[in-house]
Design an enzyme around this catalytic site. Structure first.
Site, mmCIF file in Angstrom:
data_model
loop_
_atom_site.group_PDB
_atom_site.id
_atom_site.type_symbol
_atom_site.label_atom_id
_atom_site.label_comp_id
_atom_site.label_asym_id
_atom_site.label_seq_id
_atom_site.Cartn_x
_atom_site.Cartn_y
_atom_site.Cartn_z
ATOM 1 N N ALA A 1 0.440 -1.545 -0.151
ATOM 2 C CA ALA A 1 -0.003 0.259 -0.288
ATOM 3 C C ALA A 1 0.745 1.440 -0.307
ATOM 4 C CB ALA A 1 -1.375 0.136 0.957
ATOM 5 N N THR A 2 1.617 1.093 0.955
ATOM 6 C CA THR A 2 3.283 2.313 0.968
ATOM 7 C C THR A 2 3.748 2.840 -0.430
ATOM 8 O OG1 THR A 2 3.674 2.163 3.187
ATOM 9 C CG2 THR A 2 4.892 3.672 1.816
ATOM 10 N N GLN B 1 -7.821 -1.286 4.338
ATOM 11 C CA GLN B 1 -8.296 -1.870 5.271
ATOM 12 C C GLN B 1 -9.899 -2.508 5.109
ATOM 13 O OE1 GLN B 1 -6.873 -3.218 7.888
ATOM 14 N NE2 GLN B 1 -5.191 -1.605 8.437
ATOM 15 N N SER C 1 -3.663 -3.611 -0.322
ATOM 16 C CA SER C 1 -2.093 -4.815 -0.229
ATOM 17 C C SER C 1 -2.224 -5.363 0.610
ATOM 18 C CB SER C 1 -1.518 -3.325 0.767
ATOM 19 O OG SER C 1 -0.683 -4.353 1.453
ATOM 20 N N ALA C 2 -1.962 -6.846 -0.116
ATOM 21 C CA ALA C 2 -2.038 -8.381 0.115
ATOM 22 C C ALA C 2 -1.979 -9.024 1.518
ATOM 23 C CB ALA C 2 -0.989 -9.100 -0.698
ATOM 24 N N THR D 1 11.364 -6.480 -11.168
ATOM 25 C CA THR D 1 11.177 -7.733 -12.013
ATOM 26 C C THR D 1 9.794 -8.157 -10.734
ATOM 27 O OG1 THR D 1 13.523 -8.879 -12.346
ATOM 28 C CG2 THR D 1 11.969 -10.254 -11.901
ATOM 29 N N CYS E 1 0.656 4.065 15.493
ATOM 30 C CA CYS E 1 0.398 3.325 14.059
ATOM 31 C C CYS E 1 1.715 2.532 13.186
ATOM 32 C CB CYS E 1 -0.424 4.369 13.316
ATOM 33 S SG CYS E 1 0.159 5.255 12.832
#
Ligand SMILES: Cc1ncc(COP(=O)(O)O)c(C=O)c1O
Length: 393
Positions: A76-77, A182, A202-203, A242, A338
């Site tokens: 996500a970042t 989230q 994000s996974a 890659t 956080c």
């Protein structure tokens, strides 16, 4: 406590999750069959490229998107930085509006635009952490050129009215990015009808592996994106490096399981996690008088944000409670920690107008597919012991 009872219980899904069942096996299969470099021209490379593209199509179809709208990133970042900085750098400098309750990655990406001549403006939220729509609408006047709003807030769980926010941005022709990190762990959005132009996921928040995420971006804005990582030209020249067909396969498996759960967890219809969260909230509230932040029907269904106090009503330290709970075998996080467990004041709770001593008393419990009804009693007992220890200190 017998031995089984003493096993730690993980209640920190918003930080990260274990792999969903079957994710590891699928990644191992791809690693075995398609471990080559997707850019190589030989059969090993072709197998990897085919695996990668098949998985991209699968993810796109799970989200109601076109395959060419899916950009693969490391999480996500990176997606947030690519979406915001990558788009802003091709627009004339103006104002970027973000909500006052963003994840630090969004705030940092927005701040990084100021040397390019951009102003950053934070849209205020109310006491529940919901964006104030009238103030937000006013902020869409020129020179605003880009907007980013977190959909499901990680610290307090607030869900923003993304449909209304998106419709307002569309009226003004302003691209909207949403951090859905989230939200996607609970229900897959339908990108084909969502009034959003860029979306981050994000996974590892969804039962997938760490190190892979995606940015969904609509074609017109994709053409205007500028790469942050340059080199080999992968991902339509927008993200060099890659690609990992293995990690992407893990993400696809996790997302497909979320879709198979079937229930729209973000609506009011109860699903397993929401029911579990509600049961826990009820017990903790009734027995220990802890207050919950946010409204029941406008929160992430797996999220519980609490304000701790002792019997005399004095706020207790959330950070201390995290450490004591850990000794009791409950893994949670303090609302204000956080980033890397640092003791920073919470900008989210500040924006919601909570006084400082209350901000220090917040605690986050977030549940996942590994939690079950039969853990509730033990969670409440452990919580009670930790609360007693913290109250005596
Ligand atoms: C709402 C939100 N956005 C972004 C991030 C950053 O995610 P990642 O670890 O994938 O970079 C997080 C992680 O805590 C998050 O909760």
């Amino acid at each position: 406590m017998d031995k089984a009872d003493a096993r730690p219980i993980y209640l920190d899904a918003c930080a990260t999750t274990p792999l969903r069942p079957g994710v590891q096996q699928r990644m191992v299969a791809v690693q075995n069959q398609a471990w080559g470099n997707p850019s190589s021209l030989h059969c090993f490379g072709i197998a990897a490229a085919e695996a990668l593209e098949r998985t991209r199509v699968e993810i796109a179809s799970l989200l109601g998107a076109e395959a060419n709208e899916v950009l693969i990133t490391s999480g996500a970042t990176e997606s947030i930085h690519l979406g915001l900085r990558g788009l802003a750098s091709s627009l004339p400098p103006g104002r970027i509006v973000i909500s006052a309750v963003e994840h630090p990655a969004v705030t940092a990406a927005a701040q990084a635009l100021t040397p390019l001549g951009w102003q950053v403006c934070m849209a205020p939220v109310d006491a529940q952490g919901t964006i104030q729509l009238d103030r937000f609408a006013e902020l869409l006047q020129p020179p605003t050129r880009l907007v980013s709003v977190i959909w499901g807030q990680s610290e307090v769980g607030t869900l923003q009215p993304i449909q209304t926010i998106g419709a307002l941005c569309r009226q003004h022709g302003i691209p909207l990015h949403t951090d859905a990190t989230q939200v996607i762990s609970q229900a897959l959005p339908d990108w084909s009808t969502l009034p959003v132009d860029l979306l981050t996921a994000s996974a590892h928040k969804c039962g997938g592996p760490r190190g892979v995420g995606l940015l969904l971006v609509r074609g017109a804005w994709k053409q205007q994106l500028t790469a942050l990582l340059t080199g080999g030209g992968q991902e339509s020249n927008l993200r060099s490096g890659t690609e990992s067909a293995v990690l992407l396969a893990g993400m696809a498996e996790a997302l497909s399981q979320i879709q198979r759960c079937g229930v729209d967890a973000l609506s009011n219809s109860g699903n397993g996690i929401r029911r579990l969260r509600d049961a826990l909230e009820l017990q903790l509230g009734q027995r220990f008088g802890v207050a919950t932040i946010g409204q029941p029907d406008q929160r992430l269904p797996h999220h519980l944000a609490l304000l701790l106090r002792d019997r005399s009503g004095q706020p207790l330290s959330g950070r201390r409670m995290v450490r004591v709970l850990d000794r009791e075998g409950l893994a949670v996080s303090s609302g204000s920690a956080c980033s890397s467990g640092r003791d920073t004041d919470s900008s989210v709770l500040t924006a919601m107008g909570l006084p400082r001593e209350m901000r220090r008393s917040s605690l986050r419990l977030s549940l996942g597919f590994w939690n079950s009804d039969d853990q509730i009693e033990s969670i409440v007992e452990r919580f009670e012991r930790a609360l007693l220890t913290c109250s005596e200190a």
